[in-house]
Scaffold this active site. Structure first.
Site, PDB file in Angstrom:
ATOM      1  N   HIS A  90      64.952  -6.283  64.469  1.00  0.00           N
ATOM      2  CA  HIS A  90      65.759  -7.698  65.176  1.00  0.00           C
ATOM      3  C   HIS A  90      65.333  -7.382  66.518  1.00  0.00           C
ATOM      4  CE1 HIS A  90      68.179  -8.404  61.982  1.00  0.00           C
ATOM      5  NE2 HIS A  90      68.521  -6.915  61.849  1.00  0.00           N
TER       6      HIS A  90
HETATM    7  O1  RIB Z   1      73.243  -7.839  64.157  1.00  0.00           O
HETATM    8  C1  RIB Z   1      72.164  -7.553  64.243  1.00  0.00           C
HETATM    9  C2  RIB Z   1      72.205  -6.056  65.795  1.00  0.00           C
HETATM   10  O2  RIB Z   1      73.482  -5.767  65.302  1.00  0.00           O
HETATM   11  C3  RIB Z   1      70.789  -5.872  66.310  1.00  0.00           C
HETATM   12  O3  RIB Z   1      71.198  -5.886  67.373  1.00  0.00           O
HETATM   13  C4  RIB Z   1      71.640  -4.539  65.968  1.00  0.00           C
HETATM   14  O4  RIB Z   1      71.069  -3.351  66.748  1.00  0.00           O
HETATM   15  C5  RIB Z   1      72.612  -4.517  66.360  1.00  0.00           C
HETATM   16  O5  RIB Z   1      73.507  -4.375  67.030  1.00  0.00           O
END
Ligand code: RIB
Ligand code: CA
Length: 320
Positions: free
Chosen positions: A250
């Site tokens: 992500h």
């Molecule tokens: O949903 C994914 C996000 O939530 C990413 O930033 C992960 O690190 C968590 O913070």
């Protein structure tokens, strides 16, 4: 979307983060790319794991990158109006589960993260600092609430959070970062600041497949092996849940956008945050099809050149 790599001029950035294995890779990508980003500071927030761990993990990552001079700040330890929700089920109890990690030796900055964000935006020339939130938006929302004058001084907010076609990952309706602090997210999306969103719609296409993780290991460096071990741990949750052949990386999408924006495509649309309904709390109500007359307030990314992303990431990690 393959094409000649077009890169932007150096951006001054503040990374706001809740490490988290994917946050860690994003920080490494930023610190490995000085010709693209100047990291003015890393502000930590409670999210994936509580603040004592996120402010420790951020320093572990800076030392892994051999950048102990990086300024790391401790921020908010809970959301603006709600109890903290964490994600140890994904990231493990330390937040960086996978490899054995040494405690950091570099010092934390004494200044509170929110004060650093406000002071930096007031001191730097207006429109020259980009905020890169990778976790719940508590520090950013708090800074905007305490110092509304800074909104006009932010160049851009490029954040990982939200979802539309991919729907939620922590509830059926909401993505984790937005869900943890929906009031802070509401402040950000109503701030008038230029906001670019890396939602699950995009990040779920950036999967750590075996060939891509093998490429990390093939770097044959401490960083490459560490990232591969984090990935091995981090991906078990998503592979089991989604049956996917890898985990979504992500947060590095945020930094990759600053380096090579043409890896991504999306739409300028209206994004509103659900803060009232317990059923859909934290949902990013994205008007992707333009069915309302609500004004566009965000560039909402929907697609990524995943091979180009991993080629860039692996090349940059190889520098550390
Ligand atoms: O949903 C994914 C996000 O939530 C990413 O930033 C992960 O690190 C968590 O913070
Ligand atoms: Ca994160």
């Amino acid at each position: 979307m393959q094409g000649q790599m077009t890169t932007n001029p150096i951006r001054k950035i503040i990374i706001d983060t809740d490490p988290g294995q994917d946050d860690a890779v994003a920080i490494l990508l930023a610190l490995a790319s000085p010709e693209n980003v100047d990291v003015l500071g890393i502000t930590t927030v409670a999210g994936n794991v509580p603040l004592p761990l996120t402010k420790k993990n951020a320093r572990i990552v800076c030392e892994l990158a051999k950048r102990p001079e990086t300024k790391v700040f401790s921020g908010c330890d809970r959301p603006m109006q709600r109890p903290l929700v964490t994600a140890e089920h994904v990231h493990g109890k330390t937040g960086l589960d996978g490899p054995v990690m040494q405690d950091p030796t570099m010092a934390l900055q004494h200044q509170h993260a929110v004060d650093f964000i406000i002071e930096t935006l007031r001191q730097e020339p207006s429109g020259t600092v980009t905020l890169c939130p990778l976790g719940p938006l508590t520090n950013i929302g708090t800074a905007l609430q305490q110092a509304p004058d800074i909104a006009d001084r932010v160049q851009e907010i490029v954040l990982m959070g939200g979802a539309y076609f991919e729907v939620g990952n922590i509830t059926p309706a909401a993505e984790f970062n937005i869900y943890v602090d929906p009031e802070a997210a509401d402040i950000v999306f109503k701030s008038g600041i230029s906001v670019t969103v890396m939602p699950l719609d995009t990040t779920h296409k950036a999967l750590t497949t075996k060939p891509r993780v093998d490429a990390f290991r093939a770097l044959n460096t401490q960083v490459g092996n560490m990232v591969a071990e984090w990935t091995d741990f981090f991906e078990r949750f998503d592979k089991e849940k989604y049956g996917s052949n890898g985990a979504p990386l992500h947060d590095p999408c945020v930094i990759a956008y600053l380096i090579q924006p043409d890896l991504f495509s999306g739409r300028m649309i209206n994004v509103a945050i659900e803060t009232q309904s317990e059923l859909t709390l934290g949902m990013t109500v994205a008007d992707w099809w333009g069915v309302t007359d609500r004004p566009a307030n965000a560039m909402f990314m929907g697609d990524i050149d995943a091979d180009g992303f991993f080629n860039l990431l692996t090349e940059r990690l190889g520098r550390l």
